[in-house]
Structures are given as C-alpha cells and as structure tokens.
Design an enzyme around this catalytic site. Structure first.
Site: not given
Length: 361
Positions: A70, A73, A116, A169, A171
C-alpha cells in the site's frame, strides 16, 4: 497541532499534521522517482455549460495493490511508500496521478491514519479533530493559489464506490471554476433571496428540517437530517447551526463538537445494513460504502449570481451511500445518468427513522 511541510523525491509537496507539538519530521523520500508528468485539461461543454477534466495519465495509477504494498502506509522495513516517515498521525500530499494540475487546479490525498485496517469511523475524537484541522488548513492554503476558485474536501469509501486504495484516506480537489452542483445551489439561493425580500434559502431549509421528522441527530452546534428530496437511499446532510461559508469560519465550539457528531453518523452508516440471523444475533455487512462531501463557498467574487455573496452560502457536509438495502446497490441507470432525474427507492422519512434506530447505546 504541529504542521511540517516537506517535499517528496519528485518535488511534490507533503505535509504532516501531528497531535504532539514536539514531533520531528525529517525523514527523506529515498525513492528514485522521475518527475511527475500530467496531462490534465479542462474542456467546457457548450450545450450543458459545465466543465470536464480530461486526464489520460490517470490510466496508469496504482490499482488495488496488496496490503503489504500500500503506497499510503508509512515507509517501514525497507519498503518505501508515499510517506517517508515510519509513523504519522495525518498526512496530506499532492496526488501523483491528479485529475487537476497546474493551471487546471490541484489534487491532494489526505491519509486519516497510518493504520491500514482502520476507517474514519474507528478514529478517536482527537484524531477526527486533527483531520478537521487538516481539511481547514488545506482549504486556506489552496484558496491562495491563483488558479483556484473552489476547494472540495471529500472521502470515497468502498470498492463499490470505485476506491482503488483500501487505506483510510480522502482527497481534496481545488477547482479553477465554480462546480456545477455549487452553481445550482447559488442560483437557487439568488432566486430565493430575490423572491422573499432577502431570506436565506439555507436558513429556510434548516428551519423546516428541524421542525420535521427527518432529523437524524441534533446537538448544540450541529444538525444532521435526511433531506426532503434525498437523491440517494440513505443520504444525510450535516450543517452547523450557525451559518458559515467554509471550514475556516467554524468557531471553536463547533470544531470541538464536530468529531462526536460526525463519528456517530459514520458508525450509524456502518450499522444500517446489519442483518438479523436468529434471535439476539446480528450479522454485520462489510463496511457501508459511502461518499462524504464538504460543500464550501467558492472563493473570490461570485459573478452571475445576482445579490449573492460568499456569506450567503452555508457550509455543509453531504454523506450518502450507494447501497439501497442489504446486498443491493443503487445504480445510476437511464433516468439518473441520461437525464439527471433521480429515483429513490427508500422514502427519506424511513431512512431517517432507520438511522435513528441504529444510534449508539
């Protein structure tokens, strides 16, 4: 909160937001990255009057990597990621595969936690407050870019939504224009103001919802409700009681209370599709896919919306899922995709009732 700005190997900006004021962030990005190459272009549709971002370079973006690869991470055990340090609280960086770039705007990634396997709903109140501060700081910073007209903070969660990275996450998009959805709100705001001798449409909507049956939860500084004409099966709008145009204008009381209210909403979303399996047992569905979208006033002068200023706009968050019932998704088919006329399978009053039923004990 401590803010530390640095640069990645290809020149992109990365910003750490830490809970502890004495945190030192001096890790260097050791990846042999070539400079980013973007081909973002904004094209305007002459018939609809809206804009489309054409970004062919995004075809090569990272797509569903295994958890041990990932890129969101921390960098650990010799594996280098987008975040050079081995730990972080919240981090924001320029997207390597942006939809908007240069004169066409800017795209950033917001990592809510280094864990994660976590989700926004599993964050502590302190962590959620730090994300709010990061959103606010980035809104302020991006608003100063010459090409930026509007800043949009959002989270997509779930493979059903189209998320390509499983790490928790969101944006931030900084647009060089007023987005079509915001323009619709501003036109309605202007028409209502002119037709009522100065009344604010956002205030009117909030007053009506507070007096109705679709309120999901109400606190001292925030109100969450399912709107009268909800487009999605489960859709909640979250407003501060005191109208403000953007995240920067929230007062300390609203900021302090926000984590409690928002985390409760997200946890209710994760409970609405639990399925009974025998007396006293419940089998939970996977985490509910959703989109959480902050609506903020555009920056600069609002031209084309007679009599409306930034202060007339009301900051609010819209949270909705594309799941309509257990195991079934709401697809945007002919009427929705072809004519933008939504058909909702769940009455908003029932959706609000269900979201009240699954409140935390």
């Amino acid at each position: 909160m401590k803010k530390t700005s640095t640069r990645l190997a290809d020149g992109r900006e990365l910003v750490y937001y830490d809970l502890a004021d004495d945190t030192v962030r001096d890790a260097v990005d050791r990846r042999p990255l070539d400079p980013t190459v973007t081909a973002s272009e904004i094209r305007r549709d002459p018939l609809l009057g809206d804009s489309v971002a054409v970004a062919s370079h995004r075809q090569g973006r990272t797509y569903h990597p295994p958890a041990d690869e990932c890129p969101l991470c921390p960098s650990r055990d010799g594996r280098l990621s987008e975040i050079p340090d081995s730990t972080y609280d919240v981090v924001v960086f320029e997207n390597r595969f942006p939809s908007l770039a240069g004169d066409s705007g800017r795209c950033e990634v917001v990592c809510f936690t280094s864990d994660h396997d976590a989700s926004f709903a599993s964050l502590s109140g302190e962590q959620a407050r730090l994300v709010l501060e990061a959103w606010t700081d980035r809104t302020a910073e991006l608003s100063h870019l010459p090409s930026v007209k509007q800043v949009f903070c959002f989270e997509n969660r779930g493979a059903e939504i189209g998320v390509t990275l499983g790490h928790p996450h969101g944006q931030i998009y900084a647009y060089p224009f007023v987005t079509p959805r915001t323009a619709l709100m501003l036109r309605s705001l202007a028409a209502h103001k002119a037709g009522t001798g100065g009344e604010n449409l956002f205030d009117t909507v909030l007053e009506r919802e507070l007096a109705g049956e679709r309120v999901v939860l109400a606190s001292e500084h925030w109100v969450a409700f399912v709107p009268f004409a909800a487009h999605w099966p489960y859709e909640v709008h979250l407003y501060p009681r005191r109208r403000v145009p953007d995240l920067l204008a929230l007062d300390e009381a609203a900021r302090t209370e926000f984590p409690q209210v928002y985390l409760e909403l997200l946890r209710r979303f994760d409970r609405i599709f639990g399925r009974p399996e025998g007396e006293g047992d419940t089998v939970e569905e996977p985490q509910t896919p959703y989109i959480a979208a902050w609506h903020q006033a555009p920056f600069g002068e609002l031209t084309g919306f007679d009599g409306v200023t930034r202060d007339d706009f009301a900051l609010h968050l819209e949270l909705f899922t594309i799941r309509r019932t257990s195991g079934k998704l709401k697809f945007l088919a002919g009427s929705e995709s072809g004519m933008n006329v939504f058909i909702n399978d769940v009455p908003p009053e029932r959706a609000a009732e269900r979201l009240r039923e699954v409140a935390s004990s």
